[in-house]
Design an enzyme around this catalytic site. Structure first.
Site, PDB file in Angstrom:
ATOM      1  N   LEU A 114       0.816  -1.206   0.000  1.00 38.13           N
ATOM      2  CA  LEU A 114       0.000   0.000   0.000  1.00 38.13           C
ATOM      3  C   LEU A 114       0.854   1.261   0.000  1.00 38.13           C
ATOM      4  CD1 LEU A 114      -2.716  -1.146   2.545  1.00 38.13           C
ATOM      5  CD2 LEU A 114      -3.000  -0.837   0.085  1.00 38.13           C
ATOM      6  N   ASP A 224      -2.769   5.757   4.652  1.00 37.26           N
ATOM      7  CA  ASP A 224      -3.329   7.111   4.691  1.00 37.26           C
ATOM      8  C   ASP A 224      -3.055   7.777   6.050  1.00 37.26           C
ATOM      9  OD1 ASP A 224      -4.966   5.256   5.933  1.00 37.26           O
ATOM     10  OD2 ASP A 224      -6.847   6.108   5.179  1.00 37.26           O
TER      11      ASP A 224
END
Ligand SMILES: *[C@@H]1O[C@H](CO)[C@@H](O)[C@H](O)[C@H]1NC(C)=O
Length: 334
Positions: A114, A224
């Protein structure tokens, strides 16, 4: 097309060299001089993963190319099990889908990490990047307004979907949550930031950053949140929430209604909290685990709260929501 195989080799050889030399994204030659980057346009980095969502992805990508503010759209394909044939067709289809002068290109991610969605890329020729998902549809006026807000606040994270960290006083630990009146985390469903932060996230920060990037891989989550840590640590300020006129989050059924995004009245939120599915509770717990792990490794909690929501008004002057009241946005910046 190429009849002479030696000629083809001669032509392909430099290409092979290029992809070899750029295989380390943190190679200093990959870092662009900020003075050479454009400020009047933005590069869209759209995450793609699910083959079943390809029609939606194509439509969203081509909508972005119709904006004069978009310099290019990069679709970052993160699903390693998608066949080369499907990707080749998608790349072809995307090259036909551009409405405007902005090109769309497809990049297969080098791994399923990711962290790769934040890799710096030499092809990014703008100061600003938009990180977004392939299932979040934002009307063009709100997109343009968000970019305007970014240009006024180029060091901050700008987003449409927010969450919070908090201290659970009982358990004496950091938790991941949603507050009705404040926020400290922008989600990558739609996140605008300066492209230098990609470098900072991926290539700087020494052993501590390497370790928390490995945590992201281990948890298969929280990239994130980590970007929010990186930016808040740098600017010592929280992110900025922009209110969009029309947002559709196709990946989240809750967003058919008010969406759990933005700052809504506390009443509706409490109802949703009660109705938290066990899957969502598990998600929230994992996100809390990430917060605690990042805090432990970095030795500090850089996340800061923000309270306002910047909304686009009918007139020239933007109106911002501050402490429940609408004020002109020039009074909003603290
Ligand atoms: C490419 O476009 C064709 C024609 O619209 C469509 O049938 C096909 O499913 C598309 N494939 C991909 C991978 O986008």
């Amino acid at each position: 097309m190429q009849k002479n195989p030696y000629l083809a080799l001669l032509i392909l050889w430099p290409l092979a060299l290029i992809s070899l030399s750029s295989s380390n994204p943190c190679d200093p030659t990959n870092q662009r001089d900020p003075r050479a980057l454009r400020s009047d346009q933005i590069t869209v980095l759209m995450n793609g993963y699910s083959e079943s969502r390809i029609p939606l992805l194509r439509s969203l990508a081509s909508t972005y190319t119709s904006s004069p503010l978009v310099s290019s759209v990069l679709v970052l394909w993160g699903n390693p099990s998608t066949s080369a044939q499907t990707l080749a067709r998608l790349a072809h289809n995307l090259s036909l889908s551009s409405f405007g002068p902005a090109p769309i290109s497809l990049v297969r991610q080098r791994s399923n990490s990711l962290n790769d969605r934040f890799l710096p890329r030499f092809s990014i020729g703008t100061h600003a990047v938009l990180i977004c998902d392939d299932d979040v549809e934002v009307d063009s006026r709100s997109f343009e307004f968000a970019f305007k807000v970014w240009r006024l606040n180029p060091d901050r994270l700008i987003g449409l979907f927010v969450r919070s960290h908090d201290m659970d006083l009982g358990a004496k630990q950091w938790i991941y949550t949603v507050h009705g009146d404040k926020y400290s985390i922008v989600l990558t469903k739609f996140m605008m930031l300066k492209s230098e932060y990609l470098w900072r996230y991926s290539c700087e920060g020494g052993a501590q950053m390497s370790e928390v990037r490995r945590t992201v891989d281990r948890m298969k989550n929280c990239e994130d949140i980590l970007m929010n840590f990186v930016v808040a640590d740098e600017v010592k300020a929280g992110p900025i929430l922009v209110g969009a006129e029309k947002v559709r989050d196709w990946g989240d059924a809750r967003n058919d209604g008010d969406g759990g995004r933005g700052l809504k009245d506390g009443e509706g939120r409490r109802v949703r909290e009660v109705g938290l599915s066990s899957r969502r509770r598990e998600h929230r717990k994992r996100r809390g685990d990430c917060l605690r792990e990042f805090h432990k490794v970095l030795g500090r909690m850089p996340l800061r709260y923000s309270y306002g929501k910047v909304v686009n008004s009918v007139g020239e002057q933007g109106l911002c929501l501050k402490g429940g009241k609408l004020v002109f946005c020039d009074q909003y910046r603290r």
